[in-house]
Design a protein around this motif. Structure first.
Motif, PDB file in Angstrom:
ATOM      1  N   LEU A   1     -39.127   7.271  -0.698  1.00 52.74           N
ATOM      2  CA  LEU A   1     -37.911   7.126  -1.503  1.00 52.74           C
ATOM      3  C   LEU A   1     -37.927   5.790  -2.248  1.00 52.74           C
TER       4      LEU A   1
ATOM      5  N   PHE B   1     -29.529   2.706   2.275  1.00 53.78           N
ATOM      6  CA  PHE B   1     -29.711   2.282   3.668  1.00 53.78           C
ATOM      7  C   PHE B   1     -30.302   0.877   3.699  1.00 53.78           C
TER       8      PHE B   1
ATOM      9  N   VAL C   1     -29.754  -0.887  11.309  1.00 50.63           N
ATOM     10  CA  VAL C   1     -29.795   0.024  10.152  1.00 50.63           C
ATOM     11  C   VAL C   1     -28.370   0.427   9.776  1.00 50.63           C
TER      12      VAL C   1
ATOM     13  N   GLU D   1     -33.009   1.033   0.848  1.00 53.50           N
ATOM     14  CA  GLU D   1     -33.633   2.299   0.457  1.00 53.50           C
ATOM     15  C   GLU D   1     -32.606   3.268  -0.087  1.00 53.50           C
ATOM     16  N   GLN D   2     -33.019   4.051  -1.070  1.00 58.57           N
ATOM     17  CA  GLN D   2     -32.147   5.093  -1.610  1.00 58.57           C
ATOM     18  C   GLN D   2     -31.742   6.066  -0.494  1.00 58.57           C
ATOM     19  N   GLY D   3     -30.451   6.258  -0.300  1.00 50.96           N
ATOM     20  CA  GLY D   3     -29.970   7.237   0.676  1.00 50.96           C
ATOM     21  C   GLY D   3     -29.958   8.618   0.051  1.00 50.96           C
ATOM     22  N   ILE D   4     -30.329   9.618   0.837  1.00 43.35           N
ATOM     23  CA  ILE D   4     -30.232  11.000   0.340  1.00 43.35           C
ATOM     24  C   ILE D   4     -29.568  11.859   1.403  1.00 43.35           C
TER      25      ILE D   4
ATOM     26  N   GLU E   1     -33.984  15.845   8.620  1.00 43.29           N
ATOM     27  CA  GLU E   1     -34.937  14.933   9.266  1.00 43.29           C
ATOM     28  C   GLU E   1     -35.996  15.739  10.014  1.00 43.29           C
TER      29      GLU E   1
ATOM     30  N   PHE F   1     -25.489   9.382  10.657  1.00 42.40           N
ATOM     31  CA  PHE F   1     -26.941   9.436  10.574  1.00 42.40           C
ATOM     32  C   PHE F   1     -27.503   9.233  11.970  1.00 42.40           C
ATOM     33  N   TYR F   2     -28.811   9.250  12.089  1.00 49.20           N
ATOM     34  CA  TYR F   2     -29.433   9.187  13.415  1.00 49.20           C
ATOM     35  C   TYR F   2     -29.493   7.715  13.840  1.00 49.20           C
TER      36      TYR F   2
ATOM     37  N   ASN G   1     -40.812   9.015   5.808  1.00 49.89           N
ATOM     38  CA  ASN G   1     -39.879   7.935   6.165  1.00 49.89           C
ATOM     39  C   ASN G   1     -40.584   6.855   6.985  1.00 49.89           C
TER      40      ASN G   1
HETATM   41  N1  LIG Z   1     -33.133   6.967   2.860  1.00 48.57           N
HETATM   42  C1  LIG Z   1     -32.423   7.609   3.802  1.00 48.57           C
HETATM   43  N2  LIG Z   1     -31.618   8.653   3.479  1.00 48.57           N
HETATM   44  C2  LIG Z   1     -30.916   9.299   4.434  1.00 48.57           C
HETATM   45  N3  LIG Z   1     -30.916   8.959   5.727  1.00 48.57           N
HETATM   46  C3  LIG Z   1     -31.671   7.907   6.114  1.00 48.57           C
HETATM   47  C4  LIG Z   1     -32.476   7.188   5.174  1.00 48.57           C
HETATM   48  N4  LIG Z   1     -33.110   6.208   5.824  1.00 48.57           N
HETATM   49  C5  LIG Z   1     -32.736   6.291   7.109  1.00 48.57           C
HETATM   50  N5  LIG Z   1     -31.866   7.310   7.309  1.00 48.57           N
HETATM   51  C6  LIG Z   1     -31.199   7.633   8.582  1.00 48.57           C
HETATM   52  O1  LIG Z   1     -31.260   6.504   9.437  1.00 48.57           O
HETATM   53  C7  LIG Z   1     -32.039   6.767  10.608  1.00 48.57           C
HETATM   54  C8  LIG Z   1     -32.833   5.530  11.023  1.00 48.57           C
HETATM   55  O2  LIG Z   1     -33.673   5.087   9.974  1.00 48.57           O
HETATM   56  P1  LIG Z   1     -35.236   4.872  10.181  1.00 48.57           P
HETATM   57  O3  LIG Z   1     -35.793   4.457   8.896  1.00 48.57           O
HETATM   58  O4  LIG Z   1     -35.810   6.087  10.806  1.00 48.57           O
HETATM   59  O5  LIG Z   1     -35.261   3.628  11.179  1.00 48.57           O
HETATM   60  P2  LIG Z   1     -35.765   3.464  12.695  1.00 48.57           P
HETATM   61  O6  LIG Z   1     -37.145   2.919  12.601  1.00 48.57           O
HETATM   62  O7  LIG Z   1     -34.840   2.467  13.271  1.00 48.57           O
HETATM   63  O8  LIG Z   1     -35.735   4.802  13.352  1.00 48.57           O
HETATM   64  C9  LIG Z   1     -32.881   7.970  10.215  1.00 48.57           C
HETATM   65  O9  LIG Z   1     -33.273   8.711  11.346  1.00 48.57           O
HETATM   66  C10 LIG Z   1     -31.898   8.742   9.321  1.00 48.57           C
HETATM   67  O10 LIG Z   1     -30.913   9.400  10.091  1.00 48.57           O
END
Ligand SMILES: Nc1ncnc2c1ncn2[C@@H]1O[C@H](COP(=O)(O)OP(=O)(O)O)[C@@H](O)[C@H]1O
Ligand SMILES: [Mg+2]
Length: 380
Positions: free
Chosen positions: A163, A193, A205, A231-234, A238, A263-264, A324
């Motif tokens: 992204l 994000f 995060v 980062e661009q959120g979408i 997952e 989100f997660y 990701n």
């Molecule tokens: N660009 C994005 N768009 C949508 N959801 C995102 C994005 N980046 C992260 N997320 C959400 O945030 C959560 C954690 O981000 P992530 O990059 O996986 O970090 P970590 O290494 O802490 O797991 C992801 O599992 C998702 O739910």
């Protein structure tokens, strides 16, 4: 010679390292308990090695020492000397000279450490210096897998989809907030994000919907790391794929996580525990194939080895796929995504451990055949 007694095959001595100086210390203990319970005692002798939150290595009953914060734990260390595969007990009182005594000769090490100082190449560097085979990615693969910014550069250089994003140095954020905000708002659209480049488990995060939230997100992430990824959120599905192997890795079926929260985040991962894991993910077969192929390419791009869980985001609006992140030491409890995906693909948890140890030994063998010195031919 039928009556000659056969030497029983010596068991492989596996040092399992867990805990560590990381926000994911507790998760590591859970993963390591599962690993140690499942290692086949007919084949392996298990040597548990704990690392406290302060970074001290402990042996004896390290799980107990870490869980209860016992002060009686025996300190231990590995020496950075090749060919010294012994785990050493370290006796060290302030007024006395320190003494070292061998606890066990290790054949292979399984670092079950998540996050900084364990999954990021630091422990792997020590194991390289000690000349010990170990499970998982080497120094470079681990470090690139850990740093979300460098990881994206490597993906992009290999034509793999990520992204749109921006790197913000924490120092710059504190020096010139307005310029940083303007730059991000020009490059990306809300929501975005904010993520510390080198953490995991969603620590630090945030999903930011406006300038005010972006300020808070950047400030929080900058408190955790010198480098922040925006980062661009979408609106994403997952998807996760388990990858296993060295030079010729294989990919599991695809899994999907459906968090119940926005989100997660950390709470969804470890506290509320109500996110749904769907195995296999509901995808058209050709899409699933594409996801698995992307996962393998991402794995190879960072020179991952042994294992890695590749996490992808799929844009719900147009079906586009983005890499990701890769977790080079993913959660490893019996109910974690990594082993569950393999189980669904036909590799049981104990078999997975056998394969990982074999891959560690193979890789070490292969490396030990490489030339380590260079001599000019005479006459040149
Ligand atoms: N660009 C994005 N768009 C949508 N959801 C995102 C994005 N980046 C992260 N997320 C959400 O945030 C959560 C954690 O981000 P992530 O990059 O996986 O970090 P970590 O290494 O802490 O797991 C992801 O599992 C998702 O739910
Ligand atoms: Mg993640």
């Amino acid at each position: 010679m039928t009556n000659e007694k056969r030497e029983p095959k010596r068991k492989i001595r596996v040092g399992v390292i867990f805990g560590g100086r990381s926000g994911e210390h507790e998760v590591s203990l859970m993963s390591a308990r599962s690993v140690m319970d499942a290692l086949d005692r007919e084949k392996y002798e298990v040597v548990p090695i704990g690392i406290t939150k302060e970074g001290e290595w402990v042996v004896g009953d390290p799980m107990k020492a870490l869980a209860e914060g016992e002060k009686t734990a025996e300190l231990a260390t590995l020496l950075p000397h090749p060919n010294s595969s012994a785990l050493m007990r370290l006796e060290w009182q302030e007024t006395e000279p320190a003494t070292l005594s061998a606890v066990a000769e290790l054949d292979v090490v399984f670092p079950v450490l998540h996050g900084p100082y364990g999954e990021d190449g630091t422990v792997q560097g020590l194991l390289e210096l000690a000349g010990l085979p170990y499970v998982g990615a080497g120094v470079v693969g681990s470090a690139v897998g850990m740093d979300k910014a460098i990881f994206k550069y490597v993906m992009a250089a290999n034509g793999l989809p990520v992204l749109p994003w921006r790197l913000v140095l924490s120092k710059r954020w504190s020096a010139d907030q307005t310029a940083v905000l303007d730059e991000i708002e020009t490059a990306l659209t809300y929501p975005v994000f904010t993520k510390p480049a080198n953490l995991g488990s969603s620590v630090g995060v945030n999903k930011c919907h406006n300038r005010e939230e972006l300020i808070a997100g950047l400030t929080e992430a900058a408190a955790y790391d010198r480098r922040v990824v925006v980062e661009q959120g979408i609106n994403a599905r997952e998807l996760e794929v388990s990858v296993l192997g060295n030079e010729d890795p294989i990919a599991s079926v695809v899994g999907e996580i459906r968090p119940k929260r926005a989100f997660y985040d950390y709470v969804a991962k470890y506290v509320s525990d109500d996110s749904e894991l769907i195995i296999p993910a509901e995808l058209e077969p050709e899409v699933a194939e594409k996801v698995r192929a992307l996962a393998i390419r991402a794995y190879q791009a960072i020179d991952c080895a042994g294992l890695g869980r590749v996490d992808l985001l799929m844009d719900r609006d147009n079906g586009r796929l983005y890499i990701n992140e890769i977790n080079t030491i993913p959660g490893f409890t019996r109910i974690s995504m990594y082993p569950k995906l393999w189980e669904a693909t036909g590799i049981s948890y104990p078999e997975l451990l056998d394969r990982l140890i074999e891959l560690a030994l193979d890789r070490h063998e292969e490396k030990s055949r490489l030339r380590t010195s260079f001599e000019l031919e005479s006459g040149e």
